[in-house]
Design an enzyme around this catalytic site. Sequence first.
Site, PDB file in Angstrom:
ATOM      1  CB  SER A  15      11.831  11.179 -18.282  1.00 32.28           C
ATOM      2  OG  SER A  15      10.239  10.929 -18.883  1.00 32.28           O
ATOM      3  CE  LYS A  16      13.203   3.535 -21.384  1.00 33.95           C
ATOM      4  NZ  LYS A  16      14.564   3.679 -22.373  1.00 33.95           N
ATOM      5  CE  LYS A  66       3.789   8.978 -11.070  1.00 31.13           C
ATOM      6  NZ  LYS A  66       3.545   7.694 -11.335  1.00 31.13           N
ATOM      7  CG  ASN A  87      -0.123   9.753 -14.370  1.00 36.34           C
ATOM      8  OD1 ASN A  87      -1.380  10.428 -14.526  1.00 36.34           O
ATOM      9  ND2 ASN A  87       0.230   8.830 -15.145  1.00 36.34           N
ATOM     10  CG  ASP A 102       0.706   5.842 -13.195  1.00 36.92           C
ATOM     11  OD1 ASP A 102       1.187   5.960 -14.349  1.00 36.92           O
ATOM     12  OD2 ASP A 102       0.738   6.602 -12.344  1.00 36.92           O
ATOM     13  N   GLY A 127       2.375  -5.505  -3.148  1.00 37.80           N
ATOM     14  CA  GLY A 127       2.812  -4.125  -2.945  1.00 37.80           C
ATOM     15  C   GLY A 127       1.581  -3.352  -2.705  1.00 37.80           C
ATOM     16  N   GLY A 129       2.087   0.443  -1.711  1.00 40.74           N
ATOM     17  CA  GLY A 129       2.286   1.929  -1.980  1.00 40.74           C
ATOM     18  C   GLY A 129       1.685   2.799  -2.889  1.00 40.74           C
ATOM     19  CG  ASN A 151       2.687  -4.406   1.462  1.00 42.57           C
ATOM     20  OD1 ASN A 151       3.809  -4.294   0.408  1.00 42.57           O
ATOM     21  ND2 ASN A 151       3.012  -3.290   2.066  1.00 42.57           N
ATOM     22  NE  ARG A 152       9.042  -4.420   3.363  1.00 43.51           N
ATOM     23  CZ  ARG A 152      10.179  -3.551   2.906  1.00 43.51           C
ATOM     24  NH1 ARG A 152      11.222  -4.063   2.292  1.00 43.51           N
ATOM     25  NH2 ARG A 152       9.960  -2.349   2.524  1.00 43.51           N
ATOM     26  CG  MET A 212       3.413  -1.665 -11.917  1.00 40.10           C
ATOM     27  SD  MET A 212       2.751  -0.420 -11.220  1.00 40.10           S
ATOM     28  CE  MET A 212       1.236  -1.416 -10.648  1.00 40.10           C
TER      29      MET A 212
HETATM   30  P1  ATR Z   1       5.573   3.499  -4.675  1.00 43.83           P
HETATM   31  O1  ATR Z   1       4.880   4.878  -4.753  1.00 43.83           O
HETATM   32  O2  ATR Z   1       6.810   3.297  -5.614  1.00 43.83           O
HETATM   33  O3  ATR Z   1       4.571   2.519  -4.559  1.00 43.83           O
HETATM   34  P2  ATR Z   1       6.195   3.327  -1.773  1.00 43.83           P
HETATM   35  O4  ATR Z   1       4.980   3.942  -1.493  1.00 43.83           O
HETATM   36  O5  ATR Z   1       7.317   3.665  -1.048  1.00 43.83           O
HETATM   37  O6  ATR Z   1       6.625   3.530  -3.265  1.00 43.83           O
HETATM   38  O7  ATR Z   1       5.911   1.815  -1.674  1.00 43.83           O
HETATM   39  C1  ATR Z   1       6.752   0.830  -1.872  1.00 43.83           C
HETATM   40  C2  ATR Z   1       6.148  -0.541  -1.800  1.00 43.83           C
HETATM   41  O8  ATR Z   1       7.365  -1.463  -2.247  1.00 43.83           O
HETATM   42  C3  ATR Z   1       5.673  -0.949  -0.684  1.00 43.83           C
HETATM   43  O9  ATR Z   1       4.603  -1.768  -0.537  1.00 43.83           O
HETATM   44  C4  ATR Z   1       6.847  -1.577   0.130  1.00 43.83           C
HETATM   45  O10 ATR Z   1       6.597  -2.651   1.281  1.00 43.83           O
HETATM   46  P3  ATR Z   1       6.319  -1.953   2.487  1.00 43.83           P
HETATM   47  O11 ATR Z   1       4.851  -1.308   2.660  1.00 43.83           O
HETATM   48  O12 ATR Z   1       6.156  -3.410   3.530  1.00 43.83           O
HETATM   49  O13 ATR Z   1       7.383  -1.086   2.975  1.00 43.83           O
HETATM   50  C5  ATR Z   1       7.332  -2.452  -1.078  1.00 43.83           C
HETATM   51  N1  ATR Z   1       8.879  -2.869  -0.974  1.00 43.83           N
HETATM   52  C6  ATR Z   1       9.812  -2.264  -1.338  1.00 43.83           C
HETATM   53  N2  ATR Z   1      10.964  -2.707  -1.019  1.00 43.83           N
HETATM   54  C7  ATR Z   1      10.624  -4.150  -0.874  1.00 43.83           C
HETATM   55  C8  ATR Z   1      11.190  -5.374  -0.628  1.00 43.83           C
HETATM   56  N3  ATR Z   1      12.671  -5.510  -0.647  1.00 43.83           N
HETATM   57  N4  ATR Z   1      10.385  -6.575  -0.724  1.00 43.83           N
HETATM   58  C9  ATR Z   1       9.094  -6.435  -0.567  1.00 43.83           C
HETATM   59  N5  ATR Z   1       8.529  -5.342  -0.733  1.00 43.83           N
HETATM   60  C10 ATR Z   1       9.207  -4.255  -0.900  1.00 43.83           C
END
Ligand code: ATR
Length: 268
Positions: A15-16, A66, A87, A102, A127, A129, A151-152, A212
């Site tokens: 951690s920085k 968190k 955080n 954040d 994303g 998450g 998002n994926r 990020m």
């Molecule tokens: P964080 O708290 O860092 O956001 P998280 O809640 O596990 O971690 O969420 C990870 C995010 O990164 C999610 O949006 C995930 O997509 P999914 O909801 O489809 O899982 C995304 N993610 C992780 N690896 C990825 C990849 N290789 N390509 C695209 N999205 C990715």
Amino acid sequence: MSDRYVVIGNPVAHSKSPAIHAAFAAQTGQQLEYERCLAPLDAFAATVQGLIAAGCKGANVTVPFKLDAAALADTLSDRAHAAGAVNTLSFTPQGIAGDNTDGAGLVNDILNNAGVAIAAKRVLLVGAGGAARGVILPLLQQGPRELVIANRTFATAEALAVRFGGVTAACEFAALAGQFDIVINATSASLAGDIPPVPAAVFGPGTLALDMMYASAPTPFMQFAAGHGATVRDGLGMLVEQAAEAFFIWRGVRPETAAVLASLRMPA
Ligand code: ATR
């Protein structure tokens, strides 16, 4: 005796935050100590209670605690409530106050360090998450023309769009159309050296692409975005800005961030 603060995480060795807060304290003439605290994965609450008993005044909270911090706090700020994650903890005589800096850190980095306005812009958040959820409310408060979440897993993006009324749309990557002014990578893909498969057409000259994450070299997302004309930025500025916001909560003094960010960017 000076006031004591910590950053709690697991792992936390890299951690920085101690260096950033030491620089803020020196710059503002505040007397404080700031250390790393490695909490066992199953003992976040007990670790916090131990810190409080030892007279600690507050803590930053990082991966993976968190959500635990949000559950432990006696009170939550609006932005921590919206993020569902905390955080920054303040240990007060009235109890444990939880906040989330954040999103403010991201917004301040974009506005002040990158010099890019968010108001009236087309913003794409990639994303859905915890990292994404933490920044939606502060982004919306800037009044973007659009905030699209891609998002994926589409259902997760859709759930966020429902939860936050001001979000324009949830989208699958393949359905994204047109260039965006600001593209924010809030996925954890960079950790695995991966890129979320956003169409290249979302980037262009005039796009700010911000990951990020940060690393010593530009992330694959930054390289891809730069290759399609975008101006790129890593997450180091956001890290310094979220720390500045936490410092302000604890000490009531707002540190200057530019010099601290520049010193972190200098090769060790
Ligand atoms: P964080 O708290 O860092 O956001 P998280 O809640 O596990 O971690 O969420 C990870 C995010 O990164 C999610 O949006 C995930 O997509 P999914 O909801 O489809 O899982 C995304 N993610 C992780 N690896 C990825 C990849 N290789 N390509 C695209 N999205 C990715």
